[in-house]
Design a protein around this motif. Structure first.
Motif, PDB file in Angstrom:
ATOM      1  N   LYS A   1     -23.613 -52.987 -51.265  1.00 22.70           N
ATOM      2  CA  LYS A   1     -24.642 -54.021 -51.295  1.00 22.70           C
ATOM      3  C   LYS A   1     -24.361 -54.965 -52.447  1.00 22.70           C
TER       4      LYS A   1
ATOM      5  N   ILE B   1     -32.175 -49.625 -49.238  1.00 22.22           N
ATOM      6  CA  ILE B   1     -31.379 -49.822 -48.026  1.00 22.22           C
ATOM      7  C   ILE B   1     -31.780 -48.783 -46.988  1.00 22.22           C
TER       8      ILE B   1
ATOM      9  N   TYR C   1     -33.738 -53.525 -47.886  1.00 24.30           N
ATOM     10  CA  TYR C   1     -32.514 -54.315 -48.036  1.00 24.30           C
ATOM     11  C   TYR C   1     -31.553 -53.940 -46.902  1.00 24.30           C
TER      12      TYR C   1
ATOM     13  N   GLN D   1     -27.442 -53.407 -46.009  1.00 23.36           N
ATOM     14  CA  GLN D   1     -26.141 -53.237 -46.647  1.00 23.36           C
ATOM     15  C   GLN D   1     -25.114 -54.182 -46.040  1.00 23.36           C
ATOM     16  N   GLU D   2     -24.132 -54.560 -46.859  1.00 23.45           N
ATOM     17  CA  GLU D   2     -23.041 -55.390 -46.351  1.00 23.45           C
ATOM     18  C   GLU D   2     -22.027 -54.541 -45.584  1.00 23.45           C
TER      19      GLU D   2
END
Lengths: 311, 516
Positions: free
Chosen positions: B23, B60, B65, B67-68
């Motif tokens: 992230k 996350i 949020y 995550q990438e």
């Protein structure tokens, strides 16, 4: 007795004059309870008043007038919500923007269409069998136009929505602790859009109650700042519909007294400078707000835009 | 658990696995390829400094949020969690560090918030209350559904949070620093509940930076540092020293050597000082206190029991309603903060970001906030002497190991620990006779905390009289010569450091007057 007649007519006109305050401040209560301060109420009222007036002027259909005011109000509410919720603009400033927009556009449209204040046939007073003919009480309670009764009916309905429904719980949660509401899976933005649009619709209706029920006319700046008093009433009423109604009645009583000041002067044999009479509602606004200190229901997130913390 | 059901009637999560999670925030790699997992029936502790990425990783998992990179698996099936709502539907609950409760609403209303009502758009508070009572029965979580949240103690509010998570069917519960605000007794209570929940088949993730708690409650420990997973170990083989080392990245002193010092004359005296709190009630009730040169007096207590008012009254930020305050035999009752400074008082305020610094000012501007109109920072009290300001500030940055790009950086972009070091540098630069340190290491990472503690001890050696107000009992016990306990605005007890034990302190913090 002459004084009894004055009392009755002051009381009756106080109830009538409370109508726009009640509509507008109930609507504002919804918005503020969810954390959005809409200072543009007066502007929305003006456009709502014009929309209703123009619809009735052209078609003579009163319900169409009401519908026009509701739709115009809701659209302005949508605009206010977009500015303050989605774009997260400073609420006080965007509200003033909405007010100036409503003030200017209602004036412009009026000049381009009707241009001279022309009276219309508004909501008639209702004659109830038996009740209207009651002495004193009939005059005070049972001889008003439809919108007056709608306004007062909205008070318990609003209270019920806020306190007994899931939507009301969401509104209160979003206004008190948007982070918590968000964590519980409530869309803060959705709730705020809805309340601000409800507030807009009711402000539009407040305008309509002036232009097609109380005064039956439109002119530039018809509301003369009543929308701002409506905002103050929400604070005065500590964000509770019944208290807000109480505040509305207090102010409309002062208004009514002011309108009848000549009659009263004649009856009592005194003389009050008219400037004082005109000032009275505003002075009362300020004084009562100083003393209105009950703040339990104050939405702590009022005027604060919500953004999910990315820290 | 043959049907994989929990006592709450919800389905178990046998295993949750996060794999290769990345992230990024603007300019920072908050979580860097982290693997993390937890099984039903265990507590997996997540340990790390502020900003190590613990909360980000968990947010996350909870859908706050996204995550990438990386993948979350529940019972070996990949899942995508886009919002808290979806997390809840998957059986994941989270107890946030700052409780997600609406103070003006009741317990039941808070639980009902965001839930589908059995009566459509009407609230079904009675049904909710009934179910709350059932659940509190199972876990011994006593709480009255119709009490408004603001009337509850912090420990009770936490119970509401746990109940709500259970109500919503949490099979996996994330607890973010759950003990930060609790008394030792409340911590015991919480641990009992957590143990029962794991015995039932819940999976728990326990985020903390308190080593002894992590060692006491968990089965496994994972340490994050700067977004990276640096250490994973079964709890039985972990030690405090290695965990601290892993968290900070270098060996850390966990115990301070407090050489006994003969306390000097009384520098600060409070005689039956009372004051009104912001809420309008009596926030401080007849507090008498003496502070001698060369000693640290610790003020323990659960947050909101008058510590804030005490610090403010001494610092001149709040007026007293009765009583007297003496600084070096000067009557300074209700003097202004400036006058207090003149008498040699320094104050590290609890609300660092609002009372300690001006967020948008630079490091240097914040450094001279009090003395900007005096030599050597100004000529004739009018024109600022930037050369001196810069020089002194640079010295402070170096001496106090403040990590900042320059002295002209806005203070708000520094980490909590570095901001606190600057406040400390400023307050100590005036060579105070009396120092009030309110929550000096709250929200500050271990490395900076250790540094601040050393500085405080140095001041003690120099003969400064120090009042240390802290909610962190470990900190109080490590640094104080004497400890006073505050409860509901009054001092309810005092103990010497060598006679202090955490049980008794905990009881006093909860309001019982223990004879000492």
């Amino acid at each position: 007795m002459i004084t009894d007649i004055i009392k009755a007519s002051v009381a009756a006109s106080a109830i009538r004059l409370a109508t726009p305050y009640i509509f507008a401040s109930l609507g504002e209560t919804f918005g503020q309870r969810s954390g959005v301060l809409n200072l543009g109420v007066d502007g929305i009222m003006l456009l709502g008043a014009f929309a209703a007036y123009y619809a009735v002027f052209e078609t003579g259909n009163l319900l169409l007038g009401v519908l026009a005011a509701l739709i115009v109000g809701m659209l302005l509410g949508l605009a206010m919500a977009f500015i303050s919720v989605t774009l997260q603009a400073e609420q006080g400033i965007s509200g003033i923007g909405v007010y100036l927009f409503g003030l200017g556009l209602s004036e412009l449209l009026f000049q381009k269409t009707v241009s001279t204040p022309t009276p219309i046939e508004g909501f008639p007073r209702i004659n109830f069998p038996v009740l209207t003919d009651l002495p004193v009480l009939g005059e005070i309670f049972f001889h008003h136009n439809l919108l007056v009764y709608v306004a007062f009916a909205l008070v318990p309905i609003s209270s019920f929505i806020l306190n007994r429904t899931t939507f009301g719980l969401q509104i209160r949660a979003v206004g008190q602790n948007p982070e918590a509401a968000d964590a519980m899976g409530i869309s803060v933005a959705r709730v705020r859009y809805m309340t601000v649009m409800i507030g807009g619709a009711l402000a539009g209706l407040a305008g309509a109650s002036l232009s097609i029920a109380l005064l039956n006319i439109f002119q530039s700046n018809l509301t003369a700042g009543q929308g701002f008093i409506a905002v103050a009433l929400v604070y005065f009423g500590a964000w509770r519909p019944y208290w807000v109604m109480g505040g509305a009645l207090l102010f409309s009583t002062v208004n009514a007294l002011q309108l009848q000041v000549k009659t009263i002067e004649n009856a009592l044999g005194i003389n009050v400078p008219s400037e004082f009479a005109v000032m009275a509602p505003y002075v009362v606004t300020i004084i009562t707000l100083i003393f209105a200190s009950k703040r339990v229901e104050q939405p702590t997130a009022l005027t604060k835009p919500f953004e999910r913390g990315e820290s | 658990m043959p049907e994989h059901l929990l006592p709450t009637g919800h389905r178990r999560i046998d295993q949750m696995r996060m794999q290769g999670i990345v992230k990024k925030f603007p300019g920072v790699l908050a979580v860097d390829h982290v693997d993390f997992d937890v099984k039903a029936g265990e507590i997996h502790a997540l340990l790390g400094e502020n900003g190590a990425g613990k909360s980000t990783l968990m947010k996350i998992l909870y859908g706050l949020y996204h995550q990438e990179e990386g993948q979350v698996f529940l019972n070996d099936l990949p899942v995508v969690i886009r919002s808290p709502n979806q997390a809840i539907q998957h059986g994941i609950g989270m107890i946030h560090q700052h409780f997600m409760l609406v103070p003006s609403l009741t317990v039941a209303q808070n639980v009902a918030l965001g839930m589908k009502s059995s009566r459509g758009f009407l609230l079904d508070i009675d049904m909710v209350s009934k179910r709350i009572r059932e659940l509190s029965e199972i876990y011994g979580l006593q709480v009255n559904p119709s009490t408004p949240i603001w009337q509850l103690a912090v420990g009770e509010q936490q119970r509401v949070e746990i109940l709500r998570a259970l109500y919503r069917g949490a099979a996996l519960l994330i607890l973010d620093e759950p003990t930060a605000v609790l008394t030792p007794q409340e911590v015991d209570d919480l641990f009992r509940i957590l143990k029962q929940m794991t015995a039932d088949g819940h999976a728990l993730i326990f985020i903390s930076h308190k080593l002894h708690e992590v060692l006491a409650i968990s089965q496994r420990i994972t340490v994050l540092r700067d977004g990276k997973q640096v250490y994973s170990i079964p709890t039985e083989t972990a030690t405090k020293e290695t965990l601290a080392h892993m968290m900070v990245g270098r060996p850390v002193v966990l115990h301070y050597d407090l050489r006994p010092i003969e306390p000097g004359p009384a520098r600060l005296r409070l005689e039956e000082v009372s004051a009104t709190s912001d809420r309008g009630d009596e926030g401080l009730k007849k507090v008498s206190l003496q502070l001698h040169a060369g000693e640290i007096v610790g003020v323990a207590g659960v947050s909101g029991n008058g510590q804030r008012e005490l610090a403010q009254v001494i610092a001149g930020m709040r007026s007293t309603s009765s009583g007297k305050i003496w600084l070096d035999n000067h009557d300074v009752t209700n003097h202004s903060p400036a006058a207090m400074n003149q008498h040699g008082l320094s104050h590290i305020p609890e609300a660092r970001m609002t009372d300690g610094v001006i967020k948008n000012f630079t490091v240097a501007e914040n450094f001279v906030l009090q003395n900007h109109g005096r030599k050597p920072y100004a000529w004739g009290g009018v024109f600022m002497n930037f050369r001196n300001i810069t020089r002194q500030c640079k010295t402070a940055i170096k001496d106090y190991e403040i990590k900042t790009p320059s002295h002209e950086t806005p203070i708000k972009s520094l980490s909590g620990g570095n901001i606190q070091k600057l406040v400390l540098a400023r307050e100590l630069s005036r060579q105070p006779r009396v120092l009030i340190a309110a929550q000096p290491t709250r929200g500050v990472d271990i490395g900076a905390s250790e540094y601040i503690h050393h500085r405080l001890l140095e001041e003690r050696t120099k003969g400064t009289a120090i009042l240390l107000i802290s909610e962190d009992l470990d900190e109080i016990l490590a640094l104080s010569d004497r400890i006073v306990v505050m409860y509901e605005g009054a001092i309810v007890g005092e103990v010497k450091r060598d006679q202090a034990d955490i049980r008794t302190l905990g009881l006093m913090m909860a309001g019982s007057k223990v004879p000492v």
